[in-house]
Scaffold this motif. Structure first.
Motif, PDB file in Angstrom:
ATOM      1  N   GLY A  45      52.982  11.669  53.168  1.00  0.00           N
ATOM      2  CA  GLY A  45      53.998  10.679  53.507  1.00  0.00           C
ATOM      3  C   GLY A  45      53.383   9.328  53.777  1.00  0.00           C
ATOM      4  N   ALA A  46      53.988   8.297  53.191  1.00  0.00           N
ATOM      5  CA  ALA A  46      53.451   6.958  53.378  1.00  0.00           C
ATOM      6  C   ALA A  46      53.624   6.483  54.790  1.00  0.00           C
ATOM      7  CB  ALA A  46      54.144   5.997  52.417  1.00  0.00           C
ATOM      8  N   ASP A  50      59.931   9.063  56.118  1.00  0.00           N
ATOM      9  CA  ASP A  50      59.758   9.411  54.714  1.00  0.00           C
ATOM     10  C   ASP A  50      58.974  10.708  54.552  1.00  0.00           C
ATOM     11  OD1 ASP A  50      61.050   7.096  53.879  1.00  0.00           O
ATOM     12  OD2 ASP A  50      59.219   5.933  54.126  1.00  0.00           O
ATOM     13  N   ARG A  76      56.959  11.997  48.195  1.00  0.00           N
ATOM     14  CA  ARG A  76      55.646  11.654  47.683  1.00  0.00           C
ATOM     15  C   ARG A  76      55.383  10.175  47.915  1.00  0.00           C
ATOM     16  NH1 ARG A  76      53.205  12.868  41.654  1.00  0.00           N
ATOM     17  NH2 ARG A  76      51.154  11.973  42.038  1.00  0.00           N
ATOM     18  N   SER A  77      54.122   9.852  48.085  1.00  0.00           N
ATOM     19  CA  SER A  77      53.741   8.459  48.244  1.00  0.00           C
ATOM     20  C   SER A  77      52.728   8.075  47.174  1.00  0.00           C
ATOM     21  CB  SER A  77      53.135   8.224  49.629  1.00  0.00           C
ATOM     22  OG  SER A  77      51.912   8.912  49.751  1.00  0.00           O
ATOM     23  N   LEU A 100      61.938   3.116  46.332  1.00  0.00           N
ATOM     24  CA  LEU A 100      60.876   3.153  47.325  1.00  0.00           C
ATOM     25  C   LEU A 100      61.441   3.323  48.725  1.00  0.00           C
ATOM     26  CD1 LEU A 100      58.593   0.272  45.979  1.00  0.00           C
ATOM     27  CD2 LEU A 100      58.480   2.723  45.470  1.00  0.00           C
ATOM     28  N   TYR A 109      57.066   1.403  53.784  1.00  0.00           N
ATOM     29  CA  TYR A 109      55.726   0.956  53.399  1.00  0.00           C
ATOM     30  C   TYR A 109      54.735   1.273  54.524  1.00  0.00           C
ATOM     31  CZ  TYR A 109      57.335  -1.637  49.314  1.00  0.00           C
ATOM     32  OH  TYR A 109      57.865  -1.984  48.091  1.00  0.00           O
ATOM     33  N   ARG A 115      49.928   2.762  51.389  1.00  0.00           N
ATOM     34  CA  ARG A 115      50.751   3.561  50.495  1.00  0.00           C
ATOM     35  C   ARG A 115      52.214   3.285  50.780  1.00  0.00           C
ATOM     36  NH1 ARG A 115      47.541   7.428  48.109  1.00  0.00           N
ATOM     37  NH2 ARG A 115      49.327   8.653  47.423  1.00  0.00           N
ATOM     38  N   VAL A 116      53.043   3.674  49.844  1.00  0.00           N
ATOM     39  CA  VAL A 116      54.484   3.500  49.971  1.00  0.00           C
ATOM     40  C   VAL A 116      55.155   4.788  49.510  1.00  0.00           C
ATOM     41  CG1 VAL A 116      54.640   2.424  47.692  1.00  0.00           C
ATOM     42  CG2 VAL A 116      56.492   2.112  49.318  1.00  0.00           C
ATOM     43  N   ALA A 117      56.191   5.186  50.212  1.00  0.00           N
ATOM     44  CA  ALA A 117      56.910   6.408  49.859  1.00  0.00           C
ATOM     45  C   ALA A 117      57.809   6.170  48.651  1.00  0.00           C
ATOM     46  CB  ALA A 117      57.743   6.894  51.033  1.00  0.00           C
TER      47      ALA A 117
END
Length: 371
Positions: A41-42, A278, A282-283, A314, A317, A321-323
């Protein structure tokens, strides 16, 4: 002549076609792909915290005076009603005696006012005194009654205050800290001990201002003690302060430990692992996100040996990384960087950060079609 010219042209075309070589295919381009776990997770966040008791209290005397006895120390277990400290009771006892004497004087004055009022009533019945004199005695009687009532209340307060010279434990628990010594003159309300009640244990943490809105009450978390690395206990966010601390600009929060009250000690350091909204998605690296022609976000993936852009939605943040909430095929190899240099259908070879080849995985649909 014309047929001869035609035969020569055909021969020339055949000769030229035999000399022409085919254009070699474009070699695959190496691309760096993301090899992080698919469910990282992001919004994941780890915050330092301290083990605290849910029921905490600053114990203090209701009255001021000199602290003459301190009966417990930090770390001692206490029981409900147990005497913890005592003030010098001399002044409080003198004050109680003084208010009792004032109450007795008020009662005597009330008895005299009643007697006078009764005498004036008898005289007024024989018309020996005026009505105004009788009304004055009635007013004096009411005043004496109120003064006696006030004196009795003051005597009761003073009696209670003499009992306030002893500081008692409000419940079963442990003395967390001690903040006064015998011989010290303390004011009413000044903290003498900090008390931690038996029962549930919690972790006090501070949520960063920039991400506080991503956390909610009852959100599940994991708690890891510094003294027991790698062992995580289940918990949940029980409380989040509605206002930020004016100094640190963080939001105080409490994490309840579900079944570990006997496994932790007050004051222990802990790390609380949270997923900011999140979790389960996936991130991808921030560098993997590009903008399409319409401005919507997209990422490049490796599919059947070529680069393909996919539109995504998205989430939160993180620092790096970002989800990705939707649009990304499951198990797809995400190109981590350089997407702006690729074109749709371009042959690519996925590699990791050590330039080692990564086995491509056939992407699966993000959601299964309804039967």
């Amino acid at each position: 002549m014309g047929s001869r010219y035609l035969r020569c042209s055909m021969v020339l075309v055949l000769v030229l076609s035999g000399c022409r070589s085919e254009v070699p295919p474009e070699p695959p381009r190496p691309v760096l792909v993301d090899t992080a776990p698919a469910q990282a997770g992001a919004g994941a966040l780890a915050l330092a915290g301290e083990i605290r008791a849910r029921e905490e209290a600053a114990l203090s005397f209701r009255v001021g005076g000199q602290l003459v006895r301190r009966l417990v120390d930090a770390g001692d277990r206490v029981h409900a009603g147990q005497v913890l400290a005592e003030l010098d009771p001399a002044d409080l006892a003198q004050q109680a005696r003084a208010t009792r004497a004032q109450a007795a004087a008020a009662e005597a004055e009330l008895a005299r006012a009643r007697s006078e009022h009764a005498r004036y009533q008898a005289l007024a019945a024989g018309q020996l005194v005026s009505r105004s004199a009788l009304e004055a005695q009635a007013t004096a009687l009411r005043a004496a009654e109120e003064q006696a009532r006030a004196a009795r209340a003051q005597a009761a307060v003073a009696g209670n205050q003499s009992g306030y010279a002893q500081l008692r434990a409000p419940a079963d628990g442990v003395i967390a800290t001690r903040e006064a010594e015998a011989g010290q003159v303390v004011a009413a309300g000044q903290t003498i001990y900090r008390f931690a009640g038996d029962g549930a244990r919690e972790v006090a943490i501070a949520l960063p201002e920039a991400r506080a809105s991503a956390f909610v009450i009852d959100q599940p978390v994991e708690v890891e003690l510094w003294a027991r690395p790698g062992v995580r206990m289940a918990g949940r966010i029980r409380e989040i302060s509605p206002a930020a601390d004016p100094q640190s600009r963080t939001y105080a929060a409490r994490v309840e430990l579900e079944s570990a009250a006997g496994e932790v000690s007050l004051g222990q350091s802990a790390r609380v692992h949270l997923a900011a909204g999140d979790a389960g998605h996936r991130s991808v690296p921030l560098s993997a996100v590009q903008r399409g022609e319409d401005g919507s976000p997209r990422v490049w993936i490796v599919a059947d040996g070529v680069a393909r852009p996919v539109a995504v939605t998205l989430g939160g943040y993180g620092e790096s990384r970002v989800a990705v909430l939707s649009g990304l095929p499951a198990d797809a190899l995400v190109i981590a960087a350089g997407g702006h240099l690729l074109r749709d259908g371009q042959p690519v070879v996925p590699v990791d950060r050590d330039n080692a080849p990564v086995e491509p995985v056939q992407p699966k649909p993000a959601t299964d079609a309804a039967p």
